[in-house]
Scaffold this motif. Structure first.
Motif, PDB file in Angstrom:
ATOM      1  N   MET A 194       0.844  -1.193   0.000  1.00  0.00           N
ATOM      2  CA  MET A 194       0.000   0.000   0.000  1.00  0.00           C
ATOM      3  C   MET A 194       0.878   1.240   0.000  1.00  0.00           C
ATOM      4  SD  MET A 194      -1.365   0.340   3.951  1.00  0.00           S
ATOM      5  CE  MET A 194      -2.151   1.912   3.560  1.00  0.00           C
ATOM      6  N   ASN A 195       0.251   2.397  -0.056  1.00  0.00           N
ATOM      7  CA  ASN A 195       0.978   3.657  -0.050  1.00  0.00           C
ATOM      8  C   ASN A 195       1.727   3.853   1.261  1.00  0.00           C
ATOM      9  OD1 ASN A 195       1.530   6.440  -1.032  1.00  0.00           O
ATOM     10  ND2 ASN A 195       0.252   7.019   0.702  1.00  0.00           N
ATOM     11  N   GLU A 196       2.950   4.399   1.164  1.00  0.00           N
ATOM     12  CA  GLU A 196       3.704   4.720   2.370  1.00  0.00           C
ATOM     13  C   GLU A 196       3.200   6.052   2.929  1.00  0.00           C
ATOM     14  OE1 GLU A 196       8.237   4.318   2.868  1.00  0.00           O
ATOM     15  OE2 GLU A 196       7.919   6.472   2.572  1.00  0.00           O
ATOM     16  N   GLY A 197       2.792   6.034   4.195  1.00  0.00           N
ATOM     17  CA  GLY A 197       2.273   7.250   4.815  1.00  0.00           C
ATOM     18  C   GLY A 197       1.725   6.954   6.194  1.00  0.00           C
ATOM     19  N   GLU A 198       0.892   7.853   6.674  1.00  0.00           N
ATOM     20  CA  GLU A 198       0.339   7.695   8.021  1.00  0.00           C
ATOM     21  C   GLU A 198      -0.469   6.404   8.145  1.00  0.00           C
ATOM     22  OE1 GLU A 198      -1.886  11.110   9.178  1.00  0.00           O
ATOM     23  OE2 GLU A 198      -0.205  12.511   8.935  1.00  0.00           O
ATOM     24  N   MET A 199      -1.262   6.082   7.104  1.00  0.00           N
ATOM     25  CA  MET A 199      -2.113   4.897   7.178  1.00  0.00           C
ATOM     26  C   MET A 199      -1.288   3.616   7.207  1.00  0.00           C
ATOM     27  SD  MET A 199      -5.088   3.662   7.612  1.00  0.00           S
ATOM     28  CE  MET A 199      -5.965   5.229   7.557  1.00  0.00           C
ATOM     29  N   SER A 200      -0.221   3.533   6.410  1.00  0.00           N
ATOM     30  CA  SER A 200       0.610   2.322   6.426  1.00  0.00           C
ATOM     31  C   SER A 200       1.295   2.168   7.779  1.00  0.00           C
ATOM     32  CB  SER A 200       1.658   2.367   5.305  1.00  0.00           C
ATOM     33  OG  SER A 200       2.577   3.420   5.493  1.00  0.00           O
ATOM     34  N   LEU A 264      -8.638   9.107  -8.649  1.00  0.00           N
ATOM     35  CA  LEU A 264      -9.183  10.456  -8.504  1.00  0.00           C
ATOM     36  C   LEU A 264     -10.180  10.558  -7.353  1.00  0.00           C
ATOM     37  CD1 LEU A 264      -9.850  11.207 -12.280  1.00  0.00           C
ATOM     38  CD2 LEU A 264      -7.972  12.100 -10.883  1.00  0.00           C
ATOM     39  N   VAL A 265     -10.498   9.428  -6.734  1.00  0.00           N
ATOM     40  CA  VAL A 265     -11.539   9.410  -5.704  1.00  0.00           C
ATOM     41  C   VAL A 265     -11.071   8.707  -4.422  1.00  0.00           C
ATOM     42  CG1 VAL A 265     -13.857   8.597  -5.126  1.00  0.00           C
ATOM     43  CG2 VAL A 265     -13.387   9.494  -7.417  1.00  0.00           C
ATOM     44  N   LEU A 266     -10.484   7.529  -4.557  1.00  0.00           N
ATOM     45  CA  LEU A 266     -10.170   6.689  -3.399  1.00  0.00           C
ATOM     46  C   LEU A 266      -8.792   7.009  -2.836  1.00  0.00           C
ATOM     47  CD1 LEU A 266     -11.405   3.277  -4.882  1.00  0.00           C
ATOM     48  CD2 LEU A 266     -12.703   4.889  -3.458  1.00  0.00           C
ATOM     49  N   THR A 267      -8.673   6.978  -1.503  1.00  0.00           N
ATOM     50  CA  THR A 267      -7.394   7.228  -0.838  1.00  0.00           C
ATOM     51  C   THR A 267      -6.936   5.996  -0.072  1.00  0.00           C
ATOM     52  OG1 THR A 267      -8.324   7.995   1.270  1.00  0.00           O
ATOM     53  CG2 THR A 267      -8.096   9.629  -0.502  1.00  0.00           C
ATOM     54  N   ASP A 268      -5.712   6.068   0.450  1.00  0.00           N
ATOM     55  CA  ASP A 268      -5.161   4.924   1.189  1.00  0.00           C
ATOM     56  C   ASP A 268      -5.905   4.642   2.490  1.00  0.00           C
ATOM     57  OD1 ASP A 268      -4.255   7.166   2.509  1.00  0.00           O
ATOM     58  OD2 ASP A 268      -2.136   6.586   2.521  1.00  0.00           O
ATOM     59  N   SER A 269      -6.749   5.576   2.937  1.00  0.00           N
ATOM     60  CA  SER A 269      -7.541   5.316   4.145  1.00  0.00           C
ATOM     61  C   SER A 269      -8.559   4.204   3.938  1.00  0.00           C
ATOM     62  CB  SER A 269      -8.259   6.594   4.596  1.00  0.00           C
ATOM     63  OG  SER A 269      -9.180   7.019   3.611  1.00  0.00           O
ATOM     64  N   GLU A 270      -8.898   3.925   2.647  1.00  0.00           N
ATOM     65  CA  GLU A 270      -9.856   2.847   2.347  1.00  0.00           C
ATOM     66  C   GLU A 270      -9.303   1.474   2.750  1.00  0.00           C
ATOM     67  OE1 GLU A 270     -12.637   3.962   1.221  1.00  0.00           O
ATOM     68  OE2 GLU A 270     -12.159   5.835   0.175  1.00  0.00           O
ATOM     69  N   TYR A 278      -9.499  -2.937  -2.529  1.00  0.00           N
ATOM     70  CA  TYR A 278      -8.848  -1.630  -2.574  1.00  0.00           C
ATOM     71  C   TYR A 278      -7.351  -1.760  -2.839  1.00  0.00           C
ATOM     72  CZ  TYR A 278     -13.110   0.470  -0.712  1.00  0.00           C
ATOM     73  OH  TYR A 278     -14.391   0.895  -0.548  1.00  0.00           O
ATOM     74  N   LYS A 279      -6.892  -2.956  -3.124  1.00  0.00           N
ATOM     75  CA  LYS A 279      -5.477  -3.152  -3.435  1.00  0.00           C
ATOM     76  C   LYS A 279      -5.270  -3.008  -4.934  1.00  0.00           C
ATOM     77  CE  LYS A 279      -1.601  -6.334  -2.792  1.00  0.00           C
ATOM     78  NZ  LYS A 279      -1.170  -7.648  -2.244  1.00  0.00           N
ATOM     79  N   VAL A 280      -4.537  -1.960  -5.312  1.00  0.00           N
ATOM     80  CA  VAL A 280      -4.258  -1.686  -6.714  1.00  0.00           C
ATOM     81  C   VAL A 280      -2.788  -1.300  -6.847  1.00  0.00           C
ATOM     82  CG1 VAL A 280      -6.601  -0.971  -7.337  1.00  0.00           C
ATOM     83  CG2 VAL A 280      -5.011   0.717  -6.404  1.00  0.00           C
ATOM     84  N   LEU A 284      -3.391   3.154  -3.848  1.00  0.00           N
ATOM     85  CA  LEU A 284      -4.175   4.350  -3.563  1.00  0.00           C
ATOM     86  C   LEU A 284      -3.320   5.299  -2.740  1.00  0.00           C
ATOM     87  CD1 LEU A 284      -7.598   2.672  -2.639  1.00  0.00           C
ATOM     88  CD2 LEU A 284      -6.893   3.618  -4.858  1.00  0.00           C
ATOM     89  N   ARG A 285      -3.332   6.565  -3.108  1.00  0.00           N
ATOM     90  CA  ARG A 285      -2.472   7.551  -2.452  1.00  0.00           C
ATOM     91  C   ARG A 285      -3.264   8.408  -1.456  1.00  0.00           C
ATOM     92  NH1 ARG A 285       2.665   5.561  -3.629  1.00  0.00           N
ATOM     93  NH2 ARG A 285       2.887   5.223  -5.869  1.00  0.00           N
ATOM     94  N   THR A 286      -2.907   9.677  -1.314  1.00  0.00           N
ATOM     95  CA  THR A 286      -3.501  10.544  -0.300  1.00  0.00           C
ATOM     96  C   THR A 286      -4.384  11.618  -0.934  1.00  0.00           C
ATOM     97  OG1 THR A 286      -1.672  12.117  -0.371  1.00  0.00           O
ATOM     98  CG2 THR A 286      -1.436  10.208   1.114  1.00  0.00           C
ATOM     99  N   LYS A 287      -5.089  12.369  -0.075  1.00  0.00           N
ATOM    100  CA  LYS A 287      -5.924  13.469  -0.564  1.00  0.00           C
ATOM    101  C   LYS A 287      -5.079  14.526  -1.276  1.00  0.00           C
ATOM    102  CE  LYS A 287      -9.684  13.039   2.814  1.00  0.00           C
ATOM    103  NZ  LYS A 287     -10.395  13.692   3.940  1.00  0.00           N
TER     104      LYS A 287
END
Length: 421
Positions: A194-200, A264-270, A278-280, A284-287
């Motif tokens: 998944m995207n590297e960030g707060e959610m990961s 354009l719609v879904l974020t890594d929070s999903e 939701y795995k693509v 999925l990235r951030t807002k």
């Protein structure tokens, strides 16, 4: 196909004398015979499509779809793939070489072209850049183009060798070929989920950083500039990529790019519930990234929107998140995603019908009198439910499955054929 009268549709087709007006369109024997504000017909055999409140535009064209044929027909074959495409408003699709065997020679290209003949949806193969998509040896690019390949890409494999990518760009330039880059530095991405960030960090999962994409975008822009060759980036997902491509365009480089509708719609929070739908890839990235992508669309930096339709059998998705295959079925949900993202009808037509064809040098349908009818009728207001009854794909791996969606395809017409939803 019977003769058809499309009634009271808002026509959106740049350059058309009736662009932006509410018109009737008469189609006889597959060709547009009349476009007027009101058409009176006495023939009771004419099929009337009431398009009041809807838009009629050139047929949508998808630059990034995955069918399983050849070799992976249990995921999707050409018949089911084109059925899903038509239901999503697409009259043309470019299919990527993520097959088994890969589309890396004239044989596979010819197979796809011949198998798709006679279909409402025009199917255009994209040949692999490297043999077997392994990234080691250049494939038979020119041979594939002579049989119908419209561009070259290693699909969901990024070309890791800079030298191979440089040779592909230089060689394809000689016969007006187009190289498509799926930008991901595998040594940075590391196969992470998944995207590297707060959610990961919150979920305790290793992340795939924006750097993995932007580093490869930067490399391929340098290579394209050095070889004075055109390049197209598919499914960019980060703010950094948008910025790099914007600067490259300002320098005069022949670069285009597209974004997948779901980015354009879904974020890594999903991903918080570990739903593998939701795995693509790219993840999925951030807002912040979504904001940059939408601004890029508005400013003309991002040229097109794609479905990145990636069907999988249930055994590859109904498993733990970390071992699930990435990808969603997207052909039927592009329009709802774009409506949810806030795009107006003019932008939707530009990014789904006009610019995708221009990128691969395909003629854009004009909807002028005397031309073959190649069009899509859609509503940005009508709602429908995406479920087993309305799904036309063999697969069901979509995070929108079972939901009511806003943005509906009413009908598509192409090659003398009509499909209504």
């Amino acid at each position: 196909m019977n003769n058809i009268l499309i009634s009271s549709a808002t026509l959106i087709s740049p350059g058309h004398p009736n662009n932006g007006q509410i018109v009737d369109i008469l189609i006889e024997k597959g060709n547009i015979s009349k476009v007027s504000k009101k058409i009176a017909v006495e023939n009771t055999k004419i099929q009337v499509i009431d398009a009041k409140g809807a838009v009629v535009s050139p047929g949508f064209f998808d630059l990034n779809a995955n069918f399983g044929e050849p070799g992976l027909e249990t995921k999707e074959d050409i018949n089911t793939g084109t059925a899903a495409a038509a239901a999503g408003g697409f009259t043309g699709v470019a299919v990527h070489p993520n097959t088994n065997p890969a589309v890396h020679s004239r044989s596979e290209v010819a197979l796809i072209v011949n198998s798709a003949k006679g279909n409402l949806v025009d199917v255009h193969p994209i040949g692999a850049v490297s043999k077997k998509r392994e990234g080691n040896e250049l494939a038979e690019l020119y041979d594939m183009q002579t049989k119908g390949a419209i561009a070259f890409c290693d699909g969901n494999h990024s070309v890791q060798q800079a030298g191979l990518m440089a040779r592909a760009l230089l060689y394809s330039k000689g016969f007006d070929g187009l190289i498509i880059s799926f930008a991901e530095d595998e040594s940075i991405a590391g196969g992470n989920q998944m995207n590297e960030g707060e959610m990961s960090t919150y979920l305790g999962m290793k992340g795939n950083p924006n750097l993995a994409e932007s580093l490869m975008v930067a490399r391929d822009l340098f290579l394209a500039e050095y070889n004075e060759a055109p390049i197209h980036f598919t499914t960019i997902s980060t703010a950094e990529s948008v910025d790099l491509i914007k600067k490259a365009k300002a320098k005069g480089l022949k670069v285009t790019c597209d974004v997948a509708a779901h980015h354009l719609v879904l974020t890594d929070s999903e991903v918080a519930d570990f739903d593998s739908n939701y795995k693509v890839t790219p993840p999925l990235r951030t807002k912040k990234d979504i904001k940059a992508l939408l601004k890029g669309l508005k400013d003309g930096v991002v040229d097109a929107v794609v479905s990145q339709h990636t069907p999988h059998e249930i055994e590859f998705k109904n498993v733990e998140f970390h071992i699930a295959k990435p990808g969603i079925i997207g052909l039927q949900t592009v329009l709802p995603f774009l409506v949810r993202a806030g795009l107006d009808a003019e932008t939707i037509v530009d990014k789904l019908a006009i610019q995708p064809r221009q990128i691969v040098n395909k003629e854009v349908p004009t909807l002028l009198e005397g031309t073959q009818a190649n069009l899509t009728i859609f509503s940005t207001e009508d709602k429908w439910v995406f479920n087993a009854d309305t799904n036309r794909s063999k697969a069901a791996n979509s995070p929108l499955f079972g939901q009511e969606l806003k943005g509906k395809i009413i009908a598509v017409i192409n090659n003398g054929q009509l499909i209504k939803n």
